[in-house]
Every structure is written in C-alpha cells, then in structure tokens.
Design a protein around this motif. Structure first.
Motif, mmCIF file in Angstrom:
data_model
loop_
_atom_site.group_PDB
_atom_site.id
_atom_site.type_symbol
_atom_site.label_atom_id
_atom_site.label_comp_id
_atom_site.label_asym_id
_atom_site.label_seq_id
_atom_site.Cartn_x
_atom_site.Cartn_y
_atom_site.Cartn_z
ATOM 1 N N ILE A 40 15.192 29.938 4.419
ATOM 2 C CA ILE A 40 13.934 29.596 3.768
ATOM 3 C C ILE A 40 12.787 29.792 4.760
ATOM 4 N N SER A 41 11.712 30.424 4.301
ATOM 5 C CA SER A 41 10.566 30.654 5.179
ATOM 6 C C SER A 41 9.273 30.585 4.376
ATOM 7 N N LEU A 42 8.161 30.715 5.064
ATOM 8 C CA LEU A 42 6.846 30.624 4.440
ATOM 9 C C LEU A 42 6.399 31.988 3.940
ATOM 10 N N GLU A 43 6.097 32.081 2.648
ATOM 11 C CA GLU A 43 5.525 33.316 2.093
ATOM 12 C C GLU A 43 4.145 33.496 2.726
ATOM 13 N N PRO A 44 3.799 34.708 3.211
ATOM 14 C CA PRO A 44 2.633 34.855 4.092
ATOM 15 C C PRO A 44 1.281 35.142 3.432
ATOM 16 N N SER A 45 1.237 35.444 2.135
ATOM 17 C CA SER A 45 0.018 36.055 1.607
ATOM 18 C C SER A 45 -0.732 35.277 0.533
ATOM 19 N N TYR A 46 -0.117 34.307 -0.118
ATOM 20 C CA TYR A 46 -0.724 33.709 -1.311
ATOM 21 C C TYR A 46 -0.742 32.186 -1.250
ATOM 22 N N ALA A 47 -1.550 31.614 -2.133
ATOM 23 C CA ALA A 47 -1.619 30.164 -2.282
ATOM 24 C C ALA A 47 -2.111 29.832 -3.678
ATOM 25 N N LEU A 48 -1.769 28.649 -4.140
ATOM 26 C CA LEU A 48 -2.309 28.079 -5.365
ATOM 27 C C LEU A 48 -3.215 26.905 -4.992
ATOM 28 N N TYR A 49 -4.272 26.726 -5.776
ATOM 29 C CA TYR A 49 -5.123 25.561 -5.564
ATOM 30 C C TYR A 49 -5.420 24.893 -6.894
ATOM 31 N N TYR A 50 -5.273 23.571 -6.934
ATOM 32 C CA TYR A 50 -5.763 22.808 -8.067
ATOM 33 C C TYR A 50 -6.443 21.549 -7.531
ATOM 34 N N PRO A 51 -7.570 21.164 -8.133
ATOM 35 C CA PRO A 51 -8.294 19.991 -7.633
ATOM 36 C C PRO A 51 -7.489 18.726 -7.857
ATOM 37 N N THR A 52 -7.253 18.000 -6.800
ATOM 38 C CA THR A 52 -6.564 16.716 -6.878
ATOM 39 C C THR A 52 -6.833 15.958 -5.597
ATOM 40 N N ALA A 53 -6.379 14.726 -5.553
ATOM 41 C CA ALA A 53 -6.629 13.890 -4.381
ATOM 42 C C ALA A 53 -5.399 13.071 -4.046
ATOM 43 N N MET A 54 -5.208 12.849 -2.767
ATOM 44 C CA MET A 54 -4.232 11.872 -2.309
ATOM 45 C C MET A 54 -5.018 10.628 -1.899
ATOM 46 N N TYR A 55 -4.689 9.509 -2.525
ATOM 47 C CA TYR A 55 -5.375 8.250 -2.275
ATOM 48 C C TYR A 55 -4.422 7.221 -1.684
ATOM 49 N N TYR A 56 -5.007 6.176 -1.108
ATOM 50 C CA TYR A 56 -4.269 4.948 -0.905
ATOM 51 C C TYR A 56 -4.300 4.182 -2.224
ATOM 52 N N PHE A 57 -3.149 3.666 -2.631
ATOM 53 C CA PHE A 57 -3.039 2.835 -3.827
ATOM 54 C C PHE A 57 -2.577 1.441 -3.419
ATOM 55 N N VAL A 64 0.853 -1.185 0.000
ATOM 56 C CA VAL A 64 0.000 0.000 0.000
ATOM 57 C C VAL A 64 0.894 1.242 0.000
ATOM 58 N N VAL A 65 0.483 2.242 -0.765
ATOM 59 C CA VAL A 65 1.191 3.526 -0.849
ATOM 60 C C VAL A 65 0.134 4.615 -0.865
ATOM 61 N N TRP A 66 0.409 5.741 -0.229
ATOM 62 C CA TRP A 66 -0.475 6.894 -0.377
ATOM 63 C C TRP A 66 0.260 7.951 -1.186
ATOM 64 N N SER A 67 -0.439 8.534 -2.142
ATOM 65 C CA SER A 67 0.195 9.510 -3.026
ATOM 66 C C SER A 67 -0.867 10.294 -3.769
ATOM 67 N N MET A 68 -0.437 11.409 -4.331
ATOM 68 C CA MET A 68 -1.319 12.205 -5.174
ATOM 69 C C MET A 68 -1.624 11.450 -6.461
ATOM 70 N N THR A 69 -2.859 11.527 -6.903
ATOM 71 C CA THR A 69 -3.283 10.765 -8.077
ATOM 72 C C THR A 69 -3.017 11.515 -9.376
ATOM 73 N N ASP A 70 -2.972 10.766 -10.454
ATOM 74 C CA ASP A 70 -3.044 11.307 -11.810
ATOM 75 C C ASP A 70 -3.526 10.181 -12.725
ATOM 76 N N ILE A 71 -3.734 10.496 -13.990
ATOM 77 C CA ILE A 71 -4.310 9.517 -14.909
ATOM 78 C C ILE A 71 -3.436 8.278 -15.029
ATOM 79 N N GLN A 72 -2.130 8.463 -15.175
ATOM 80 C CA GLN A 72 -1.240 7.324 -15.361
ATOM 81 C C GLN A 72 -1.188 6.446 -14.122
ATOM 82 N N ARG A 73 -1.143 7.051 -12.946
ATOM 83 C CA ARG A 73 -1.075 6.259 -11.726
ATOM 84 C C ARG A 73 -2.327 5.398 -11.558
#
Length: 291
Positions: A202-219, A88-97
């Motif tokens: 290295i630090s966390l940029e405080p003001s912005y974020a990106l979002y794209y629909p995806t899922a982390m599944y168990y495979f 079992v592995v957990w990871s972000m999905t894509d079509i090929q996976r």
C-alpha cells in the motif's frame, strides 16, 4: 445587632466568599479523552497538544488524561453521549453528531480533515493515470468505515463505497485488492502508511485529492456546557494571541509539503451532512489553500 456582631458577621461572610473563590480557582478539572490503540499515535498528538494549549490559556487547574480503555471513534462518541469514560472527544462533525453532542465550533485542523489523498494498492496505481474530472473519479471504489460521515458524503456524491466495520479492516481489504482506494485526510495518511511499513503493498497515490468542506471539532456532552465554554474560551484566546496558528503551521505545513499537496489536482465535492451553523464565513478558522 451590636457593631461587634455586625463586624463578626461581615468577617464570616468575607471568609465564606474567600473560600469559595479559592475553591473555584483551586478545583481540579479532570478531562478524559479517548485512549488510542497506540499511545504514540501521531494522529492524536496535535489534538491533545491543542487542547492543552487551550486549557493553559484559561488558567484553570486541570488533569488531561486518556480513558482507561481503548476507545475508537464510534464507541467514544457513544460513551460521550452517555457521560461514560470520557468527557471530550475530537471528531469530524455532521448534523446528527451536533444534535447528540455539544460541538465547539472552532475547526481544530482548519478544515484539513476534509482534504483527502488516497492510499492505494500498488497493483492498482496505474488505474489512476489520466483522471481529468470528478466523473472519472466516480468510476473508482473507495473503502470507508460503516458509521463514518465520510461514507455518506461519498455516497451522496455518486461513489459506490465499500464499507468495513473497523478502521484496520480498510487497509486489510486494500491489501487484498478489494476496493480501489482509501481516501484519508492529509493529517492522517503519513503516520498510517509509516505504520504499515516499507514492505507493504500500500502506498500514497501521487497526483490527486478530494476535498469536501467539513470540520473536526472538540465535542463534549450536552450536559457539560461549562466544559464546552472553558475549551472554547481557551481556543479563542489561543487564536487571538497567535499560538493556535503557530501550532497548526508547525504541525501540518511540513506534512502538506511532504505529500506535494501544491502539485495535486483537487476535485471538490459537496457535503450534504455539513450543519448550517458551520462557521464557513470566518476565514481565520480555515486553511484556505485547498480548493
């Protein structure tokens, strides 16, 4: 056949059935997941805890253990395809996976894997002031892994991505001022920056974020549908009784507060790698305050 013979045969058959049932109930499921670089890595604690929760809900007798060797994401997926070292592995999905492996289509982090905030070199933080659009964001160079789905997603959305072979190299390159930012999921960024230490540039940029629909599944392997059904059954039972959501909320809502997620400007981009079978219509499976 005499009545005595019939009775004896029935007793023998009953014993066989009883032993069969006992074998199924008493069988030990050995479930092996990829060993992380550091066994105390906070990023692995939630997926392991959720997997334990799901397995507990099924009532099976199981042993959940890490692989003998350290396996990073890309190698772990290859080993899983070949039925070696892990099952079992957990990871972000894509079509090929989802072609190569059996995806259990319940997003274990409710889509937070696609909500990205930015690790930046302190000397470049000023560059991120006064961003007003995704077009402005495309002027910055993100750092990503060579074989990560995120890389293709960002490239498809017009970003000039700087790629590295291994995960740790991304932070090393950022320290050297190469690339502008390292977009990391909100469920990953805090322990990663803590590991770098307070003396890091290295630090966390405080003001912005990106979002794209995806899922982390168990495979699991395509040849291991029984295990896939077992994990899915346990996850659905945990969803039904509220224990899944309770674990998610106790783990990640404090994290979202800590990084001031509610105060950030979020730019949404498309995910051309998102499989058609992604259960986007089931709102109960997703954290809905991201867009």
């Amino acid at each position: 056949m005499t009545n005595k013979g019939m009775l004896g045969m029935c007793r023998a058959l009953a014993l066989v059935l009883l032993l069969g049932c006992f074998s199924v109930q008493g069988a030990l499921w050995t479930i092996t997941y990829p060993r992380p670089i550091d066994d105390t890595d906070e990023r692995t604690q939630y997926p392991i805890a959720l997997l334990k929760l799901a397995l507990d809900k099924t009532g099976v007798n199981y042993e959940l253990r890490p692989s003998d060797r350290i396996l990073l994401s890309g190698k772990a997926m290859r080993q899983l395809r070949e039925n070696r070292q892990v099952n079992v592995v957990w990871s972000m999905t894509d079509i090929q996976r989802e072609k190569d492996l059996n995806a259990i289509r319940i997003p274990i982090a409710k889509g937070l894997i696609g909500l990205r905030v930015f690790a930046v070199n302190d000397k470049k933080r000023a560059k991120f002031k006064n961003i007003s659009s995704i077009e402005d964001m495309r002027g910055f160079v993100p750092v990503q892994g060579e074989d990560w789905p995120d890389t293709k997603i960002l490239q498809a959305n017009g970003f000039n991505v700087f790629t590295v072979p291994e995960f740790d190299e991304a932070y090393d390159f950022l320290k050297q001022g190469r690339g502008d930012f390292f977009p990391r999921s909100v469920i990953e960024i805090t322990p990663e920056l803590e590991k770098l230490g307070k003396g890091s540039n290295i630090s966390l940029e405080p003001s912005y974020a990106l979002y794209y629909p995806t899922a982390m599944y168990y495979f699991v392997s395509n040849n291991n549908k029984t295990l896939a059904n077992l994990i899915e059954s346990g996850l659905r039972r945990a969803k039904a009784d509220g224990s899944f959501d309770k674990l998610f909320q106790s783990t990640y809502l404090p994290v979202l507060d800590e990084i001031n997620m509610s105060e950030r400007t979020i730019f949404t981009i498309e995910n051309p790698l998102l499989p058609d079978d992604t259960p986007l219509d089931d709102e109960s499976l997703w954290y809905t305050s991201m867009q």
